[in-house]
Design a protein around this motif. Sequence first.
Motif, PDB file in Angstrom:
ATOM      1  N   ASP A  23      55.223  24.721 -67.865  1.00  0.00           N
ATOM      2  CA  ASP A  23      54.197  23.958 -67.157  1.00  0.00           C
ATOM      3  C   ASP A  23      52.913  23.876 -67.973  1.00  0.00           C
ATOM      4  N   ARG A  24      52.537  24.984 -68.587  1.00  0.00           N
ATOM      5  CA  ARG A  24      51.306  24.984 -69.379  1.00  0.00           C
ATOM      6  C   ARG A  24      51.462  24.127 -70.637  1.00  0.00           C
ATOM      7  N   LEU A  25      52.623  24.190 -71.274  1.00  0.00           N
ATOM      8  CA  LEU A  25      52.862  23.330 -72.429  1.00  0.00           C
ATOM      9  C   LEU A  25      52.734  21.860 -72.047  1.00  0.00           C
ATOM     10  N   LYS A  26      53.334  21.487 -70.912  1.00  0.00           N
ATOM     11  CA  LYS A  26      53.274  20.093 -70.480  1.00  0.00           C
ATOM     12  C   LYS A  26      51.847  19.679 -70.132  1.00  0.00           C
TER      13      LYS A  26
ATOM     14  N   ALA B  81      62.596  19.009 -73.775  1.00  0.00           N
ATOM     15  CA  ALA B  81      63.830  18.289 -74.078  1.00  0.00           C
ATOM     16  C   ALA B  81      65.013  19.228 -73.974  1.00  0.00           C
ATOM     17  N   SER B  82      66.175  18.645 -73.674  1.00  0.00           N
ATOM     18  CA  SER B  82      67.430  19.394 -73.747  1.00  0.00           C
ATOM     19  C   SER B  82      67.950  19.349 -75.173  1.00  0.00           C
TER      20      SER B  82
ATOM     21  N   TRP C 188      73.187  23.048 -68.292  1.00  0.00           N
ATOM     22  CA  TRP C 188      71.778  22.914 -68.678  1.00  0.00           C
ATOM     23  C   TRP C 188      70.948  22.456 -67.477  1.00  0.00           C
ATOM     24  N   GLN C 189      71.462  21.466 -66.763  1.00  0.00           N
ATOM     25  CA  GLN C 189      70.700  20.931 -65.635  1.00  0.00           C
ATOM     26  C   GLN C 189      70.559  21.945 -64.509  1.00  0.00           C
ATOM     27  N   GLU C 190      71.604  22.718 -64.266  1.00  0.00           N
ATOM     28  CA  GLU C 190      71.564  23.658 -63.144  1.00  0.00           C
ATOM     29  C   GLU C 190      70.813  24.943 -63.473  1.00  0.00           C
ATOM     30  N   LEU C 191      70.923  25.406 -64.724  1.00  0.00           N
ATOM     31  CA  LEU C 191      70.372  26.717 -65.069  1.00  0.00           C
ATOM     32  C   LEU C 191      69.039  26.654 -65.820  1.00  0.00           C
TER      33      LEU C 191
ATOM     34  N   VAL D  99      62.303  24.657 -67.038  1.00  0.00           N
ATOM     35  CA  VAL D  99      61.528  23.751 -67.898  1.00  0.00           C
ATOM     36  C   VAL D  99      61.196  22.435 -67.222  1.00  0.00           C
ATOM     37  N   GLY D 100      61.825  22.128 -66.091  1.00  0.00           N
ATOM     38  CA  GLY D 100      61.555  20.880 -65.396  1.00  0.00           C
ATOM     39  C   GLY D 100      62.459  19.750 -65.857  1.00  0.00           C
ATOM     40  N   GLN D 101      62.402  18.633 -65.140  1.00  0.00           N
ATOM     41  CA  GLN D 101      63.217  17.479 -65.481  1.00  0.00           C
ATOM     42  C   GLN D 101      62.750  16.879 -66.809  1.00  0.00           C
TER      43      GLN D 101
END
Length: 316
Positions: free
Chosen positions: A186-189, A196-197, A223-226, A231-233
């Motif tokens: 969150d802070r990076l964003k 990114a994945s 990746w999406q579930e865990l 890291v967020g969408q």
Amino acid sequence: GKIHHVFFHSLIVYPELAFDGDYRSAGYNMWMTTKDEFVAMLPKLQERGYVLYDLEALMQLDADGKMTQKDIYLPPGKIPLILSVDDVCYYDYMQSDGFAQRLTINEAGDVVTVVRDAAGNEQETYDGDVMPIIDQYVQAHPDFSYQGAKGVVAVTGYQGAFGYRITDLEGDELEAAIAKAKAVADRLKETGWRMASHSYTHNGYFRDGSVTMEQLISDTTRWQELITPAVGQTNIFISPFGIHFKADDERFRYLVEQGFNIYCPVSTSMALTFNGDNMVQDPFNLDGYTMMKKPELVKELYFDPAEILDPLRPAL
């Protein structure tokens, strides 16, 4: 003109540990960049007119979901530069080889690196990886960033994210680790970075292109579930081993349908392609291999590697 995209892996903080002659040294020498090399690159890039630019600002979507290139307006002589960092996970195998241990947020609210010195003592630093170094450089040189853009941070998942082993924990430990990783993301964003994945497994079947649809679905689902909870969408997929897919490959179409409409493989050509509902852009690897094996190309585009290469780096 050309839109440049350069990428790195997490930086080597102590080259004497990374280049100690063990079986990992050759790989580090090929694919990694040292902290001192990266710090030395930044003023050289700025002198050449490069300006950090947001990857997502390269494209625009119309009402029908068609993606096209967005106009770029920069002062004369300025060149847009996308920056990305792969594998920001601080894997177990790196822990004793001179890399940072993890990312954290210090009392000032900055994302910093936790680095372990030769004596085994941990300290929080601003120069243990790309992100805090860029943050500090842009703070001192705000004209190096267009509208506060920083870069893209790509993580896998099989050993968690940012040094937090969220895929190995359970219960309260898992919740605490996810909270720490999420706070970092969150802070990076908030400060100009995008997530990114980089796939979940970074498995060898990506390297040789043999990954099946079943394997890709499993990998992406994990990746999406865990990792997404931490890291967020994200709509950015930075391919493991730089794998390229044709635009009509069913595996590529699956990734786009899962929401990854920005795809980044690897090529020194740094091609930018729009395929209807997605964008493909090739990053250029500014690592030991490229600086030592393609010095004239690096010199033509960015800087003279002879002025950058760490004296502790072995010859290739």
